[in-house]
Write a protein that holds these residues in place. Structure first.
Motif, PDB file in Angstrom:
ATOM      1  N   GLU A   1     -21.646 -31.543   0.282  1.00 15.19           N
ATOM      2  CA  GLU A   1     -21.862 -32.389  -0.887  1.00 15.19           C
ATOM      3  C   GLU A   1     -23.242 -33.052  -0.865  1.00 15.19           C
ATOM      4  O   GLU A   1     -23.900 -33.186  -1.897  1.00 15.19           O
ATOM      5  CB  GLU A   1     -20.757 -33.437  -0.999  1.00 15.19           C
ATOM      6  N   ILE A   2     -23.697 -33.440   0.313  1.00 10.87           N
ATOM      7  CA  ILE A   2     -25.042 -34.023   0.421  1.00 10.87           C
ATOM      8  C   ILE A   2     -26.098 -32.983   0.054  1.00 10.87           C
ATOM      9  O   ILE A   2     -27.077 -33.273  -0.664  1.00 10.87           O
ATOM     10  CB  ILE A   2     -25.277 -34.581   1.833  1.00 10.87           C
ATOM     11  N   LEU A   3     -25.925 -31.748   0.523  1.00 16.53           N
ATOM     12  CA  LEU A   3     -26.907 -30.717   0.215  1.00 16.53           C
ATOM     13  C   LEU A   3     -26.868 -30.339  -1.260  1.00 16.53           C
ATOM     14  O   LEU A   3     -27.923 -30.064  -1.867  1.00 16.53           O
ATOM     15  CB  LEU A   3     -26.673 -29.503   1.109  1.00 16.53           C
ATOM     16  N   ALA A   4     -25.674 -30.342  -1.833  1.00 21.04           N
ATOM     17  CA  ALA A   4     -25.595 -30.083  -3.274  1.00 21.04           C
ATOM     18  C   ALA A   4     -26.270 -31.207  -4.060  1.00 21.04           C
ATOM     19  O   ALA A   4     -26.958 -30.960  -5.065  1.00 21.04           O
ATOM     20  CB  ALA A   4     -24.135 -29.937  -3.698  1.00 21.04           C
ATOM     21  N   ALA A   5     -26.110 -32.446  -3.601  1.00 17.12           N
ATOM     22  CA  ALA A   5     -26.787 -33.574  -4.250  1.00 17.12           C
ATOM     23  C   ALA A   5     -28.301 -33.462  -4.076  1.00 17.12           C
ATOM     24  O   ALA A   5     -29.074 -33.728  -5.015  1.00 17.12           O
ATOM     25  CB  ALA A   5     -26.280 -34.891  -3.673  1.00 17.12           C
ATOM     26  N   ALA A   6     -28.743 -33.073  -2.873  1.00 10.22           N
ATOM     27  CA  ALA A   6     -30.180 -32.900  -2.637  1.00 10.22           C
ATOM     28  C   ALA A   6     -30.749 -31.832  -3.547  1.00 10.22           C
ATOM     29  O   ALA A   6     -31.882 -31.961  -4.059  1.00 10.22           O
ATOM     30  CB  ALA A   6     -30.414 -32.535  -1.176  1.00 10.22           C
ATOM     31  N   GLN A   7     -29.979 -30.787  -3.771  1.00  6.15           N
ATOM     32  CA  GLN A   7     -30.425 -29.723  -4.670  1.00  6.15           C
ATOM     33  C   GLN A   7     -30.551 -30.232  -6.106  1.00  6.15           C
ATOM     34  O   GLN A   7     -31.526 -29.925  -6.813  1.00  6.15           O
ATOM     35  CB  GLN A   7     -29.439 -28.559  -4.603  1.00  6.15           C
ATOM     36  N   LEU A   8     -29.601 -31.015  -6.556  1.00  7.62           N
ATOM     37  CA  LEU A   8     -29.680 -31.596  -7.902  1.00  7.62           C
ATOM     38  C   LEU A   8     -30.892 -32.514  -8.044  1.00  7.62           C
ATOM     39  O   LEU A   8     -31.585 -32.511  -9.077  1.00  7.62           O
ATOM     40  CB  LEU A   8     -28.392 -32.361  -8.207  1.00  7.62           C
TER      41      LEU A   8
ATOM     42  N   LEU B   1     -17.030 -39.086  -3.109  1.00 11.46           N
ATOM     43  CA  LEU B   1     -17.889 -38.423  -2.139  1.00 11.46           C
ATOM     44  C   LEU B   1     -18.553 -37.190  -2.738  1.00 11.46           C
ATOM     45  O   LEU B   1     -19.298 -36.485  -2.062  1.00 11.46           O
ATOM     46  CB  LEU B   1     -17.044 -38.029  -0.910  1.00 11.46           C
ATOM     47  N   ASP B   2     -18.344 -36.920  -3.996  1.00  7.41           N
ATOM     48  CA  ASP B   2     -18.854 -35.699  -4.600  1.00  7.41           C
ATOM     49  C   ASP B   2     -20.349 -35.792  -4.871  1.00  7.41           C
ATOM     50  O   ASP B   2     -20.948 -36.869  -4.917  1.00  7.41           O
ATOM     51  CB  ASP B   2     -18.097 -35.427  -5.901  1.00  7.41           C
ATOM     52  N   ARG B   3     -20.958 -34.645  -5.078  1.00  8.87           N
ATOM     53  CA  ARG B   3     -22.405 -34.526  -5.285  1.00  8.87           C
ATOM     54  C   ARG B   3     -22.900 -35.341  -6.477  1.00  8.87           C
ATOM     55  O   ARG B   3     -23.989 -35.916  -6.436  1.00  8.87           O
ATOM     56  CB  ARG B   3     -22.771 -33.052  -5.444  1.00  8.87           C
ATOM     57  N   TYR B   4     -22.088 -35.383  -7.540  1.00  9.30           N
ATOM     58  CA  TYR B   4     -22.519 -36.114  -8.734  1.00  9.30           C
ATOM     59  C   TYR B   4     -22.538 -37.614  -8.470  1.00  9.30           C
ATOM     60  O   TYR B   4     -23.475 -38.326  -8.862  1.00  9.30           O
ATOM     61  CB  TYR B   4     -21.590 -35.783  -9.907  1.00  9.30           C
ATOM     62  N   ARG B   5     -21.510 -38.097  -7.785  1.00 15.02           N
ATOM     63  CA  ARG B   5     -21.475 -39.518  -7.440  1.00 15.02           C
ATOM     64  C   ARG B   5     -22.616 -39.869  -6.489  1.00 15.02           C
ATOM     65  O   ARG B   5     -23.210 -40.952  -6.566  1.00 15.02           O
ATOM     66  CB  ARG B   5     -20.130 -39.831  -6.781  1.00 15.02           C
ATOM     67  N   LEU B   6     -22.937 -38.961  -5.573  1.00 15.62           N
ATOM     68  CA  LEU B   6     -24.024 -39.214  -4.625  1.00 15.62           C
ATOM     69  C   LEU B   6     -25.371 -39.301  -5.331  1.00 15.62           C
ATOM     70  O   LEU B   6     -26.220 -40.136  -4.986  1.00 15.62           O
ATOM     71  CB  LEU B   6     -24.046 -38.128  -3.550  1.00 15.62           C
ATOM     72  N   VAL B   7     -25.586 -38.437  -6.311  1.00 13.51           N
ATOM     73  CA  VAL B   7     -26.820 -38.539  -7.109  1.00 13.51           C
ATOM     74  C   VAL B   7     -26.856 -39.865  -7.845  1.00 13.51           C
ATOM     75  O   VAL B   7     -27.899 -40.540  -7.908  1.00 13.51           O
ATOM     76  CB  VAL B   7     -26.933 -37.351  -8.072  1.00 13.51           C
ATOM     77  N   MET B   8     -25.740 -40.276  -8.412  1.00 12.95           N
ATOM     78  CA  MET B   8     -25.681 -41.576  -9.086  1.00 12.95           C
ATOM     79  C   MET B   8     -25.990 -42.710  -8.122  1.00 12.95           C
ATOM     80  O   MET B   8     -26.674 -43.682  -8.463  1.00 12.95           O
ATOM     81  CB  MET B   8     -24.306 -41.764  -9.731  1.00 12.95           C
ATOM     82  N   ASP B   9     -25.503 -42.592  -6.872  1.00 14.31           N
ATOM     83  CA  ASP B   9     -25.796 -43.620  -5.858  1.00 14.31           C
ATOM     84  C   ASP B   9     -27.294 -43.703  -5.588  1.00 14.31           C
ATOM     85  O   ASP B   9     -27.849 -44.799  -5.399  1.00 14.31           O
ATOM     86  CB  ASP B   9     -25.064 -43.301  -4.557  1.00 14.31           C
ATOM     87  N   VAL B  10     -27.952 -42.560  -5.541  1.00 13.82           N
ATOM     88  CA  VAL B  10     -29.402 -42.564  -5.336  1.00 13.82           C
ATOM     89  C   VAL B  10     -30.101 -43.282  -6.482  1.00 13.82           C
ATOM     90  O   VAL B  10     -30.985 -44.135  -6.269  1.00 13.82           O
ATOM     91  CB  VAL B  10     -29.923 -41.118  -5.182  1.00 13.82           C
ATOM     92  N   ILE B  11     -29.709 -42.950  -7.680  1.00 13.81           N
ATOM     93  CA  ILE B  11     -30.329 -43.581  -8.853  1.00 13.81           C
ATOM     94  C   ILE B  11     -30.081 -45.082  -8.850  1.00 13.81           C
ATOM     95  O   ILE B  11     -30.969 -45.882  -9.191  1.00 13.81           O
ATOM     96  CB  ILE B  11     -29.793 -42.922 -10.148  1.00 13.81           C
ATOM     97  N   ASP B  12     -28.902 -45.486  -8.443  1.00 16.62           N
ATOM     98  CA  ASP B  12     -28.562 -46.913  -8.437  1.00 16.62           C
ATOM     99  C   ASP B  12     -29.301 -47.689  -7.362  1.00 16.62           C
ATOM    100  O   ASP B  12     -29.470 -48.913  -7.482  1.00 16.62           O
ATOM    101  CB  ASP B  12     -27.052 -47.094  -8.221  1.00 16.62           C
TER     102      ASP B  12
END
Length: 793
Positions: free
Chosen positions: A638-645, A738-749
């Motif tokens: 999930e982290i790698l999928a978020a990094a890819q996004l 813990l999903d990739r989309y939520r992780l991207v949102m966490d980065v933005i936040d």
């Protein structure tokens, strides 16, 4: 009590009876005196209050029975030239086992300052349950012990573990009637269906019924003897009953019972080993009924004591303050006639030592109770022969535990002749994808076999029983007597052995501080069928908390590893199987998982324990804007999928990806040997940048491990938060954020300036989560963009 059986099977001479009774009386005297005395050890002067310990601690009630067993085991070991080990189940019978090891001389050999004379006797008494001394129960400090007696229920499983692959060893196991009421002990009776009379040693259970626990009668002591006999026969044993309270009669009966039992054991082994017999053995056992607190005070302050629950701990309290109790204590101790048992220098006389075996045959001196003296390095083949090829990260998939299974099969093959490696688990070897081992060894089984059965083998070294307690006990006994093994279990259900692993960790921690105890092979757990891929079994099968439990324990003993793919699992397995004196917990998936690292990369990464995956990040040698950290196979994906996004949608954002294999790396160096210094930690995670950490288990564990770090206030952890059900694999991570989309949102936040600049991306990610919920309810599968995802950056 008056019934005595088998008194005519073995006839003790008057000399034998006298010497056995002398040894038993000496052991009783030493056991009782340890509880009370800190001076005047031979009672060469009238007993005074200052000779008595200020705090009276210990357990007398079980000690006379244990002393009887020890005395008679000495006799048969010496007479028959046996190699023997005894597991002392009545845990607080420490005074007895200490007394006997001092009598036989093994205690003084282990602790030269506790000499076998009056000065050493005084030290023996004073140190018992005293500050700076030794515990009141059988413990690592006790020569001849492999069993921590502070908690009841595990003795019989430990005994069978010690007997497996030890064909020349007799393992006697004294089971207290209180202990016999525990669940682990009740299940361990079935271990006899797994004991191979050809390749294994023998276990002789001795069920000691003295009638009471701390304050209540015991179940097995109160059922009719016929009912108890039927129960034990139903378990597959042939009971031999010894009941009595007259010492001479009980000595004769116990001698006869032991000889009868050992003759039956010898016949069973000879039939299987020399005559090729294959019928299942119904092994003998002894049921010993003697009074609780036997030979101690019959009555105290008008209340009955001997033969009742009042004898359980300290029969005479307040001896320092109560002159009547002091007089009664002196009468009790003198009733053993110590002047006949020890010479004027405090050394045991010849009659006392007549039954004691020589050298390493003494129960306190057997190398089997100090397994590190016997353990050999485990042959582990070169990992390159089992590694999966990885040309590009995240493009191929393998089942990590299936890959590990091939390595374990080779270990089984390479230990076929030496028989010192076992795989244990609760009916899950194939379920956990380790079935390759059956190519080298089947599953141990002595009971009935049917044509539909697979992989059952009388001589097998894979042990499966649907009791995690018994699996744990078997493996502990096996390791502590000098062998190697692995315990494979579903992650959620390994919690059943929480208390058992507590005791083993405490044992190892104490043993590491004893220079005479040699290091033993580590207790290794492989936890699979884990929380993120129990979507089909549902909420009941979802619990990653065993890691939290273990990491609460002694730092020098515990290790936790979360390899993210097949090659890192191979590297971790190689490390833990070679290690000594640890409890290693390895959490790995059995479902198809992306391959991230080549074998060489995996070795280097696992040696670091935590490191940057530069191929996954976008910092390009500069300072990161955010750190994406992960531990565990699904969180890593999930982290790698978020990094890819983020790479796709925010190409100017400098992202660092950090993977953690060894969870103890997060601790400060001063708190754990594997911990990072602050300099190392800040270099990896930064001291002031947001860290989004996707963790396999409960998120607060990461906070607990890293709370002292300078960057802790920037640390945001996602993990399992008890949001489970029967659903799709990806929905499990979505439900727990813990999903990739939520992780991207966490980065933005959390990255300064992104809240406004990346508002549209955040909305896109939130919409993807909404679309996911609608899709799985319509189709029952995960979104195609998730199901078909791969790392193709």
């Amino acid at each position: 009590m008056s019934k005595v059986e088998h008194q005519d099977a073995t006839v003790l001479s008057d000399d034998e009876l006298r010497t056995l009774d002398a040894h038993w009386r000496a052991a009783n005297y030493l056991a009782a005196a340890q509880i009370y005395l800190m001076a005047n050890p031979l009672l060469t002067e009238p007993l005074r209050p200052e000779h008595i310990k200020p705090r009276l601690l210990g357990h007398w009630g079980t000690s006379p029975g244990l002393n009887l067993v020890h005395t008679h085991l000495n006799r048969v070991i010496k007479a028959r030239g046996l190699d023997a080990l005894c597991v002392w189940g009545p845990g607080h019978g420490g005074p007895s086992v200490l007394a006997n090891s001092w009598l036989e001389g093994s205690y003084s050999e282990t602790y030269p300052d506790v000499t076998r004379d009056v000065a050493g006797m005084e030290r023996l008494f004073r140190q018992f349950s005293f500050p700076g001394g030794v515990p009141s129960h059988v413990a690592p400090e006790t020569p001849g012990s492999i069993h921590e007696g502070g908690e009841l229920g595990y003795s019989l499983a430990h005994a069978y573990g010690a007997a497996f692959d030890n064909p020349g060893l007799l393992v006697a196991c004294v089971i207290g009637d209180g202990e016999a009421e525990t669940g682990p002990l009740a299940t361990a009776w079935h271990s006899n269906k797994f004991l191979d009379p050809v390749q294994d040693g023998a276990v002789l259970p001795i069920l000691h019924l003295n009638g009471y626990k701390i304050a209540n009668p015991t179940v097995l002591a109160r059922v009719p003897e016929a009912e108890l006999d039927a129960l034990l026969r139903g378990y597959g044993h042939e009971p031999i009953h010894v009941t009595g309270d007259d010492p001479a009669q009980v000595h004769r009966a116990m001698a006869a019972a032991l000889d009868d039992a050992l003759d039956r054991i010898a016949l069973a082994q000879r039939t299987a080993r020399e005559d090729g017999g294959t019928r299942r053995v119904h092994w003998p056992m002894i049921v010993l009924r003697t009074p609780k607190g036997w030979t101690g005070p019959a009555e105290v302050d008008g209340e009955p004591v001997a033969g009742t629950w009042r004898a359980h701990q300290v029969p005479l309290p307040g001896v320092r303050e109560n002159p009547a109790h002091l007089r009664q204590l002196e009468e009790w101790l003198r009733s053993y006639r110590p002047e006949e048992l020890f010479d004027q220098d405090g050394r045991p006389v010849a009659d006392v030592l007549a039954c004691v075996p020589d050298g390493s045959r003494r129960l306190g001196a057997t190398a089997h109770a100090n397994g590190g003296l016997l353990v050999r390095d485990l042959p582990i083949a070169d990992l390159d022969g089992f590694a999966v090829p990885v040309e590009k990260p995240g493009t191929t998939l393998h089942e990590p535990t299936r890959v590990l299974g091939d390595l374990l099969e080779q270990i089984m093959r390479d230990t076929r002749s030496r028989r010192d490696f076992r795989l244990v688990g609760p009916d899950e070897t194939a379920s956990n994808r380790l079935q390759a081992v059956y190519g080298a060894s089947g599953k141990a089984w002595q009971a009935e076999r049917l044509p539909v059965d697979e992989h059952l083998d009388r001589h097998g070294r894979v042990l499966e029983i649907l009791s995690e307690h018994t699996c744990q006990g078997w493996l502990e006994g096996y390791l502590l007597t000098g062998r190697h093994g692995l315990f494979s279990c579903y992650e959620a259900f390994v919690h059943i052995v929480d208390s058992m692993v507590n005791q083993h960790i405490k044992w190892l921690r104490t043993a590491r501080r004893l220079p005479w105890r040699a290091p033993v092979a580590s207790l290794n757990y492989l936890l699979t069928s884990h929380v993120w891929r129990q979507d089909h079994n549902g909420f009941s099968h979802q619990d990653p908390g065993f890691v939290d439990h273990v990491l609460n324990k002694s730092p020098e003993v515990v290790r936790v590893y979360l390899p993210p793919d097949a090659n890192t699992l191979l590297s971790v397995a190689d490390h833990v199987l070679r290690s000594r004196d640890y409890v290693n917990v390895v959490v790995a998936g059995k479902q198809p998982c992306f391959d991230w690292l080549s074998m060489d990369q995996a070795r280097a990464h696992c040696a670091r324990g935590a490191g940057i995956w530069d191929w996954a990040g976008t910092e390009n040698g500069g300072e990161p804007d955010v750190v994406l950290a992960c531990a565990g196979d699904v969180p890593t994906q999930e982290i790698l999928a978020a990094a890819q996004l983020l790479r796709r949608h925010l190409p100017r954002l400098a992202v660092r990806v950090v993977n953690v294999v060894d969870m103890t790396r997060l601790l400060p160096r001063e708190e754990h040997p594997h911990g990072m210094t602050d300099f190392e930690y800040d270099g990896l995670f930064t001291a002031d940048k947001p860290v989004i950490f996707a963790y396999h288990g409960y998120p607060w564990l990461v906070h607990r491990l890293a709370y002292r770090r300078a960057g802790h206030r920037h640390l945001h952890v996602r993990g399992y938060k008890e949001a489970g059900t029967t659903t799709t694999p990806f929905d499990m991570v979505v439900r727990n954020d813990l999903d990739r989309y939520r992780l991207v949102m966490d980065v933005i936040d959390r990255v300064p300036g992104l809240a406004v600049r990346a508002a549209a991306l955040r909305q896109l990610m939130a919409d993807a989560r909404t679309r996911h919920h609608a899709w799985i309810r319509a189709h029952g599968t995960d979104l195609p963009e998730v199901a078909d995802w791969s790392w193709n950056a």
